[in-house]
Design a protein around this motif. Structure first.
Motif, PDB file in Angstrom:
ATOM      1  N   PRO A  25       0.836  -1.200   0.000  1.00 32.39           N
ATOM      2  CA  PRO A  25       0.000   0.000   0.000  1.00 32.39           C
ATOM      3  C   PRO A  25       0.871   1.250   0.000  1.00 32.39           C
ATOM      4  N   PRO A  26       0.282   2.414  -0.273  1.00 29.18           N
ATOM      5  CA  PRO A  26       1.083   3.644  -0.310  1.00 29.18           C
ATOM      6  C   PRO A  26       1.848   3.909   0.982  1.00 29.18           C
ATOM      7  N   ASP A  27       1.271   3.571   2.115  1.00 35.30           N
ATOM      8  CA  ASP A  27       1.962   3.769   3.389  1.00 35.30           C
ATOM      9  C   ASP A  27       1.444   2.745   4.382  1.00 35.30           C
ATOM     10  N   VAL A  28       2.297   1.829   4.781  1.00 33.36           N
ATOM     11  CA  VAL A  28       1.864   0.785   5.711  1.00 33.36           C
ATOM     12  C   VAL A  28       2.188   1.145   7.149  1.00 33.36           C
ATOM     13  N   SER A  29       2.551   2.388   7.403  1.00 31.36           N
ATOM     14  CA  SER A  29       2.942   2.793   8.742  1.00 31.36           C
ATOM     15  C   SER A  29       1.933   3.746   9.351  1.00 31.36           C
ATOM     16  N   SER A  30       1.716   3.606  10.635  1.00 31.59           N
ATOM     17  CA  SER A  30       0.830   4.536  11.327  1.00 31.59           C
ATOM     18  C   SER A  30       1.502   5.884  11.534  1.00 31.59           C
ATOM     19  N   LEU A  31       2.810   5.962  11.239  1.00 29.26           N
ATOM     20  CA  LEU A  31       3.517   7.233  11.380  1.00 29.26           C
ATOM     21  C   LEU A  31       3.321   8.127  10.167  1.00 29.26           C
ATOM     22  N   GLY A  32       2.663   7.596   9.143  1.00 31.02           N
ATOM     23  CA  GLY A  32       2.379   8.425   7.980  1.00 31.02           C
ATOM     24  C   GLY A  32       3.618   8.880   7.240  1.00 31.02           C
ATOM     25  N   GLY A  33       4.678   8.087   7.251  1.00 26.03           N
ATOM     26  CA  GLY A  33       5.879   8.440   6.506  1.00 26.03           C
ATOM     27  C   GLY A  33       6.854   9.285   7.284  1.00 26.03           C
ATOM     28  N   GLN A  34       6.555   9.619   8.530  1.00 33.98           N
ATOM     29  CA  GLN A  34       7.486  10.400   9.326  1.00 33.98           C
ATOM     30  C   GLN A  34       8.695   9.549   9.704  1.00 33.98           C
ATOM     31  N   CYS A  35       9.762  10.203  10.078  1.00 27.99           N
ATOM     32  CA  CYS A  35      10.960   9.479  10.483  1.00 27.99           C
ATOM     33  C   CYS A  35      10.757   8.831  11.853  1.00 27.99           C
ATOM     34  N   ALA A  36      11.285   7.625  11.968  1.00 27.47           N
ATOM     35  CA  ALA A  36      11.224   6.935  13.252  1.00 27.47           C
ATOM     36  C   ALA A  36      12.210   7.563  14.216  1.00 27.47           C
ATOM     37  N   PRO A  37      11.978   7.428  15.524  1.00 28.23           N
ATOM     38  CA  PRO A  37      12.960   7.922  16.502  1.00 28.23           C
ATOM     39  C   PRO A  37      14.327   7.305  16.214  1.00 28.23           C
ATOM     40  N   PRO A  38      15.390   8.085  16.231  1.00 31.60           N
ATOM     41  CA  PRO A  38      16.723   7.555  15.911  1.00 31.60           C
ATOM     42  C   PRO A  38      17.108   6.337  16.741  1.00 31.60           C
ATOM     43  N   ALA A  39      16.726   6.319  18.018  1.00 32.72           N
ATOM     44  CA  ALA A  39      17.098   5.182  18.861  1.00 32.72           C
ATOM     45  C   ALA A  39      16.437   3.902  18.371  1.00 32.72           C
ATOM     46  N   ILE A  40      15.209   3.998  17.880  1.00 32.29           N
ATOM     47  CA  ILE A  40      14.501   2.822  17.369  1.00 32.29           C
ATOM     48  C   ILE A  40      15.112   2.367  16.053  1.00 32.29           C
ATOM     49  N   ALA A  41      15.410   3.313  15.170  1.00 27.50           N
ATOM     50  CA  ALA A  41      16.043   2.965  13.903  1.00 27.50           C
ATOM     51  C   ALA A  41      17.405   2.322  14.140  1.00 27.50           C
ATOM     52  N   GLY A  95       6.124  -4.500   4.523  1.00 28.76           N
ATOM     53  CA  GLY A  95       4.764  -4.784   4.095  1.00 28.76           C
ATOM     54  C   GLY A  95       3.966  -5.602   5.089  1.00 28.76           C
ATOM     55  N   GLN A  96       4.627  -6.138   6.120  1.00 25.54           N
ATOM     56  CA  GLN A  96       3.866  -6.802   7.173  1.00 25.54           C
ATOM     57  C   GLN A  96       3.229  -5.733   8.067  1.00 25.54           C
ATOM     58  N   PRO A  97       2.006  -5.956   8.511  1.00 26.30           N
ATOM     59  CA  PRO A  97       1.348  -4.947   9.346  1.00 26.30           C
ATOM     60  C   PRO A  97       2.087  -4.756  10.672  1.00 26.30           C
ATOM     61  N   ALA A  98       2.195  -3.521  11.107  1.00 22.83           N
ATOM     62  CA  ALA A  98       2.873  -3.221  12.368  1.00 22.83           C
ATOM     63  C   ALA A  98       2.237  -3.955  13.552  1.00 22.83           C
ATOM     64  N   PRO A  99       0.897  -4.007  13.668  1.00 20.53           N
ATOM     65  CA  PRO A  99       0.316  -4.749  14.800  1.00 20.53           C
ATOM     66  C   PRO A  99       0.710  -6.225  14.795  1.00 20.53           C
ATOM     67  N   TYR A 100       0.778  -6.810  13.618  1.00 17.53           N
ATOM     68  CA  TYR A 100       1.189  -8.215  13.524  1.00 17.53           C
ATOM     69  C   TYR A 100       2.633  -8.376  13.985  1.00 17.53           C
ATOM     70  N   LEU A 101       3.522  -7.493  13.530  1.00 13.19           N
ATOM     71  CA  LEU A 101       4.927  -7.582  13.917  1.00 13.19           C
ATOM     72  C   LEU A 101       5.094  -7.416  15.427  1.00 13.19           C
ATOM     73  N   ALA A 102       4.343  -6.472  16.006  1.00 13.33           N
ATOM     74  CA  ALA A 102       4.433  -6.257  17.451  1.00 13.33           C
ATOM     75  C   ALA A 102       3.984  -7.513  18.207  1.00 13.33           C
ATOM     76  N   LYS A 103       2.912  -8.138  17.738  1.00 14.32           N
ATOM     77  CA  LYS A 103       2.445  -9.357  18.406  1.00 14.32           C
ATOM     78  C   LYS A 103       3.483 -10.468  18.306  1.00 14.32           C
ATOM     79  N   GLN A 104       4.120 -10.604  17.150  1.00 12.02           N
ATOM     80  CA  GLN A 104       5.131 -11.645  16.996  1.00 12.02           C
ATOM     81  C   GLN A 104       6.328 -11.405  17.916  1.00 12.02           C
ATOM     82  N   LEU A 105       6.739 -10.158  18.041  1.00 14.24           N
ATOM     83  CA  LEU A 105       7.853  -9.855  18.951  1.00 14.24           C
ATOM     84  C   LEU A 105       7.497 -10.247  20.380  1.00 14.24           C
ATOM     85  N   ARG A 106       6.263  -9.958  20.781  1.00 15.56           N
ATOM     86  CA  ARG A 106       5.846 -10.332  22.138  1.00 15.56           C
ATOM     87  C   ARG A 106       5.758 -11.851  22.281  1.00 15.56           C
ATOM     88  N   ASP A 107       5.278 -12.516  21.233  1.00 13.53           N
ATOM     89  CA  ASP A 107       5.200 -13.985  21.287  1.00 13.53           C
ATOM     90  C   ASP A 107       6.590 -14.604  21.384  1.00 13.53           C
TER      91      ASP A 107
END
Length: 246
Positions: free
Chosen positions: A133-149, A184-196
């Protein structure tokens, strides 16, 4: 013949007719060879038919009902499987079937497919194009926090945290067949997998790498990291390295 002798008569043998014997033999052989071949189950012929019909798992649990006709998932908790490596898909189906991954619908569906059917479905989805999709992020294309990147790209030596990029690539496209692409994987799915992974609810990673990495993440880091991972540089401007966001 003398008086009182018993006369015994024997029937004369019928003349042997080779042509009649051969005809009877051929007839018996032809009758034995007329058994119709077993009719193959039409839903086992192709991965597409299995994906659309559900095979023995039933139409209600057919792959497309959750993953979509295009294999791109639902944008939330159902992952995209389009374009994933076929061997990786087969392995995950095996994990669902034997309990190394836990999900009621997936475990039932995978358990009803034999190895040939899993291979057919995996090949079908592996050949599907990935349409992001055009943007799969809830951040709307904004830059991620440097520490997370930096966690994604570099990991953390002091925390013993391996970088995500070392297995999944700097751009999230995956490194080798065994490390799936994450873009392209949904962020909620990725977050759940990390917790699992962190909570020991998911198994099957080589050498326990994912479990070790996830246990070193704090709860506050999981959602932002999942959001960063989900974004694609070609669609949402995700930076390859945090300098681009400073």
């Amino acid at each position: 013949m003398g008086t009182g002798e018993t006369v015994v008569s024997f029937p004369l043998p019928m003349p042997f007719r080779p042509s009649a014997f051969l005809s009877a033999t051929l007839l018996a052989s032809s009758v034995a060879g007329c058994t119709p071949p077993a009719v193959a189950d039409p839903f086992d012929d192709t991965g597409e038919l299995i994906a659309l019909s559900g095979g023995d798992a039933g139409a209600a649990l057919a792959c497309h009902t959750c993953h979509g006709v295009n294999g791109m998932g639902d944008g939330a908790l159902v992952p995209r499987i389009a374009g994933l490596d076929a061997g990786y898909i087969i392995r995950q189906l095996g994990f669902y079937a034997d309990g190394q991954r836990s999900h009621a619908q997936m475990s039932w569906s995978a358990g009803r497919l034999d190895l040939d059917e899993r291979a057919a479905v995996a090949a079908y989805y592996a050949k599907m194009p990935t349409v992001l999709p055009p943007d799969v992020s809830s951040l709307g294309g904004q830059c991620a926090p440097p520490a997370i990147a930096a966690l994604y790209q570099l990991g953390s030596a002091e925390r013993g945290l391996t970088s995500c990029a070392s297995c999944h690539g700097e751009d999230g496209s995956g490194v080798g067949a065994g490390n799936p692409p994450l873009v392209g994987q949904p962020a909620p799915y990725l977050a759940k997998q990390l917790r699992d992974w962190r909570e020991g609810k998911r198994y099957g990673d080589a050498l326990g790498v994912m479990h070790a990495a996830a246990t070193r993440l704090s709860e506050d880091e999981i959602n932002p990291l999942a959001d960063y991972i989900a974004r694609d540089p070609g669609h949402s401007g995700r930076p390859r390295f945090p300098e681009e966001c400073r």
